[in-house]
Design an enzyme around this catalytic site. Structure first.
Site, PDB file in Angstrom:
ATOM      1  N   ARG A   1      -9.833   8.099  14.910  1.00 53.11           N
ATOM      2  CA  ARG A   1      -9.850   7.196  13.751  1.00 53.11           C
ATOM      3  C   ARG A   1     -11.130   6.359  13.697  1.00 53.11           C
ATOM      4  O   ARG A   1     -11.672   6.100  12.628  1.00 53.11           O
ATOM      5  CB  ARG A   1      -8.613   6.297  13.797  1.00 53.11           C
ATOM      6  CG  ARG A   1      -7.324   7.061  13.475  1.00 53.11           C
ATOM      7  CD  ARG A   1      -6.101   6.256  13.824  1.00 53.11           C
ATOM      8  NE  ARG A   1      -4.877   6.770  13.234  1.00 53.11           N
ATOM      9  CZ  ARG A   1      -3.688   6.189  13.354  1.00 53.11           C
ATOM     10  NH1 ARG A   1      -3.572   5.079  14.061  1.00 53.11           N
ATOM     11  NH2 ARG A   1      -2.631   6.720  12.781  1.00 53.11           N
TER      12      ARG A   1
ATOM     13  N   PHE B   1       0.811  -1.226   0.000  1.00 47.69           N
ATOM     14  CA  PHE B   1       0.000   0.000   0.000  1.00 47.69           C
ATOM     15  C   PHE B   1       0.845   1.278   0.000  1.00 47.69           C
ATOM     16  O   PHE B   1       0.293   2.381   0.031  1.00 47.69           O
ATOM     17  CB  PHE B   1      -0.980   0.001   1.191  1.00 47.69           C
ATOM     18  CG  PHE B   1      -0.322  -0.139   2.540  1.00 47.69           C
ATOM     19  CD1 PHE B   1       0.212   0.958   3.200  1.00 47.69           C
ATOM     20  CD2 PHE B   1      -0.246  -1.388   3.162  1.00 47.69           C
ATOM     21  CE1 PHE B   1       0.816   0.828   4.439  1.00 47.69           C
ATOM     22  CE2 PHE B   1       0.361  -1.528   4.410  1.00 47.69           C
ATOM     23  CZ  PHE B   1       0.895  -0.418   5.047  1.00 47.69           C
TER      24      PHE B   1
ATOM     25  N   ARG C   1      -1.812   8.587  21.202  1.00 46.10           N
ATOM     26  CA  ARG C   1      -2.184   7.366  20.468  1.00 46.10           C
ATOM     27  C   ARG C   1      -3.564   6.866  20.928  1.00 46.10           C
ATOM     28  O   ARG C   1      -4.334   6.320  20.143  1.00 46.10           O
ATOM     29  CB  ARG C   1      -1.162   6.241  20.677  1.00 46.10           C
ATOM     30  CG  ARG C   1       0.199   6.447  20.044  1.00 46.10           C
ATOM     31  CD  ARG C   1       0.298   6.209  18.566  1.00 46.10           C
ATOM     32  NE  ARG C   1       0.057   4.878  18.068  1.00 46.10           N
ATOM     33  CZ  ARG C   1       0.284   4.516  16.799  1.00 46.10           C
ATOM     34  NH1 ARG C   1       0.773   5.377  15.914  1.00 46.10           N
ATOM     35  NH2 ARG C   1       0.006   3.310  16.379  1.00 46.10           N
TER      36      ARG C   1
ATOM     37  N   HIS D   1      -2.030  11.217  12.066  1.00 42.14           N
ATOM     38  CA  HIS D   1      -0.818  10.465  12.371  1.00 42.14           C
ATOM     39  C   HIS D   1      -0.418  10.802  13.798  1.00 42.14           C
ATOM     40  O   HIS D   1      -0.584  11.946  14.234  1.00 42.14           O
ATOM     41  CB  HIS D   1       0.313  10.878  11.423  1.00 42.14           C
ATOM     42  CG  HIS D   1       1.650  10.398  11.888  1.00 42.14           C
ATOM     43  ND1 HIS D   1       2.094   9.120  11.652  1.00 42.14           N
ATOM     44  CD2 HIS D   1       2.610  11.006  12.629  1.00 42.14           C
ATOM     45  CE1 HIS D   1       3.285   8.974  12.225  1.00 42.14           C
ATOM     46  NE2 HIS D   1       3.621  10.097  12.822  1.00 42.14           N
TER      47      HIS D   1
HETATM   48  P1  IDP Z   1       0.152   4.215  12.557  1.00 48.81           P
HETATM   49  O1  IDP Z   1      -0.212   5.389  11.681  1.00 48.81           O
HETATM   50  O2  IDP Z   1      -0.995   3.757  13.416  1.00 48.81           O
HETATM   51  O3  IDP Z   1       1.419   4.444  13.350  1.00 48.81           O
HETATM   52  P2  IDP Z   1       1.728   2.680  10.637  1.00 48.81           P
HETATM   53  O4  IDP Z   1       1.959   1.212  10.655  1.00 48.81           O
HETATM   54  O5  IDP Z   1       2.868   3.575  10.991  1.00 48.81           O
HETATM   55  O6  IDP Z   1       0.445   2.978  11.568  1.00 48.81           O
HETATM   56  O7  IDP Z   1       1.195   3.039   9.179  1.00 48.81           O
HETATM   57  C1  IDP Z   1       1.169   4.348   8.678  1.00 48.81           C
HETATM   58  C2  IDP Z   1      -0.120   4.568   7.905  1.00 48.81           C
HETATM   59  O8  IDP Z   1      -0.192   3.651   6.785  1.00 48.81           O
HETATM   60  C3  IDP Z   1      -1.396   4.278   8.701  1.00 48.81           C
HETATM   61  O9  IDP Z   1      -1.782   5.367   9.529  1.00 48.81           O
HETATM   62  C4  IDP Z   1      -2.400   3.993   7.596  1.00 48.81           C
HETATM   63  O10 IDP Z   1      -2.838   5.206   6.956  1.00 48.81           O
HETATM   64  C5  IDP Z   1      -1.536   3.219   6.603  1.00 48.81           C
HETATM   65  N1  IDP Z   1      -1.566   1.758   6.854  1.00 48.81           N
HETATM   66  C6  IDP Z   1      -0.850   1.086   7.791  1.00 48.81           C
HETATM   67  N2  IDP Z   1      -1.066  -0.240   7.739  1.00 48.81           N
HETATM   68  C7  IDP Z   1      -1.937  -0.425   6.729  1.00 48.81           C
HETATM   69  C8  IDP Z   1      -2.548  -1.612   6.172  1.00 48.81           C
HETATM   70  O11 IDP Z   1      -2.318  -2.753   6.602  1.00 48.81           O
HETATM   71  N3  IDP Z   1      -3.416  -1.417   5.143  1.00 48.81           N
HETATM   72  C9  IDP Z   1      -3.681  -0.174   4.631  1.00 48.81           C
HETATM   73  N4  IDP Z   1      -3.134   0.954   5.110  1.00 48.81           N
HETATM   74  C10 IDP Z   1      -2.268   0.839   6.160  1.00 48.81           C
HETATM   75 MG    MG Z   2       3.326   4.749  12.655  1.00 50.14          MG
END
Ligand code: IDP
Ligand code: MG
Length: 168
Positions: free
Chosen positions: A109, A59, A92, A126
């Site tokens: 979220r 993605f 968070r 974020h």
């Molecule tokens: P976080 O934002 O909760 O820290 P991260 O793993 O850092 O999560 O991922 C960054 C961003 O990438 C997420 O906020 C979301 O927008 C997107 N994302 C993360 N994991 C997935 C997934 O498994 N499928 C689709 N989008 C994802």
């Molecule tokens: Mg992250």
């Protein structure tokens, strides 16, 4: 309990949906201090650096389009630095889980995120997830003089006859 800094970004969908005030109100429940704030036009380079830990994910290209505003016709985000006790976990908690369908419905979220048909989690904000990540991200999004507190080590740099502080 230790004071920490954390980076929050209100993503393009948050701005497009006029959620800025609402999100700032929710975050004010934490009693943390805002010590930096900027509205940023996100280019491809910043997007790729910010999400470099996810560059091998399927993605990733869609994620870069998302944060650069190409999915919303809105190339602004709002970046904020919050500071205080347990700042990372407090923020968070209000942000909610990464997957908006699994996030607590009263979290940002959970209330406002969605999953796109492409599979991407469009999740409004974020929030840094560890002190090391917060430091890396804050240094990426802010210059030392754009933050009210001296969070990390800096050095004087000269460019074009002008001296300015930079992250060391
Ligand atoms: P976080 O934002 O909760 O820290 P991260 O793993 O850092 O999560 O991922 C960054 C961003 O990438 C997420 O906020 C979301 O927008 C997107 N994302 C993360 N994991 C997935 C997934 O498994 N499928 C689709 N989008 C994802
Ligand atoms: Mg992250």
């Amino acid at each position: 309990m230790k004071n920490e800094a954390t980076l929050v970004i209100i993503k393009p969908d948050g701005l497009k949906k006029s959620l800025t005030g609402n999100i700032l109100s929710r975050l004010s429940e934490t009693k943390l201090k805002i010590i930096g704030a900027r509205v940023v036009k996100v280019d491809e380079e910043l997007a790729r650096k910010h999400y470099s830990h996810l560059q091998d994910k399927p993605f990733f290209p869609e994620l870069v389009k998302y944060i650069t505003g190409q999915l919303h016709g809105e190339n602004r985000v709002m970046a904020l630095v919050y500071w205080g006790r347990e700042a990372i976990s407090k923020v968070r908690q209000i942000a909610g889980a990464t997957n908006p369908e699994e996030a607590d419905p009263v979290s940002v979220r959970g209330a406002y995120g969605r999953i796109l048909t492409s599979g991407l989690y469009e999740n409004v904000i974020h929030a840094s997830s560890s002190p090391d990540e917060a430091e890396r991200e804050i240094k990426l999004w802010f210059e030392p003089d754009e933050i009210v507190y001296d969070l990390y080590r800096t050095e004087e740099k000269e460019s074009g006859g002008i001296r300015k502080r930079a992250w060391k």
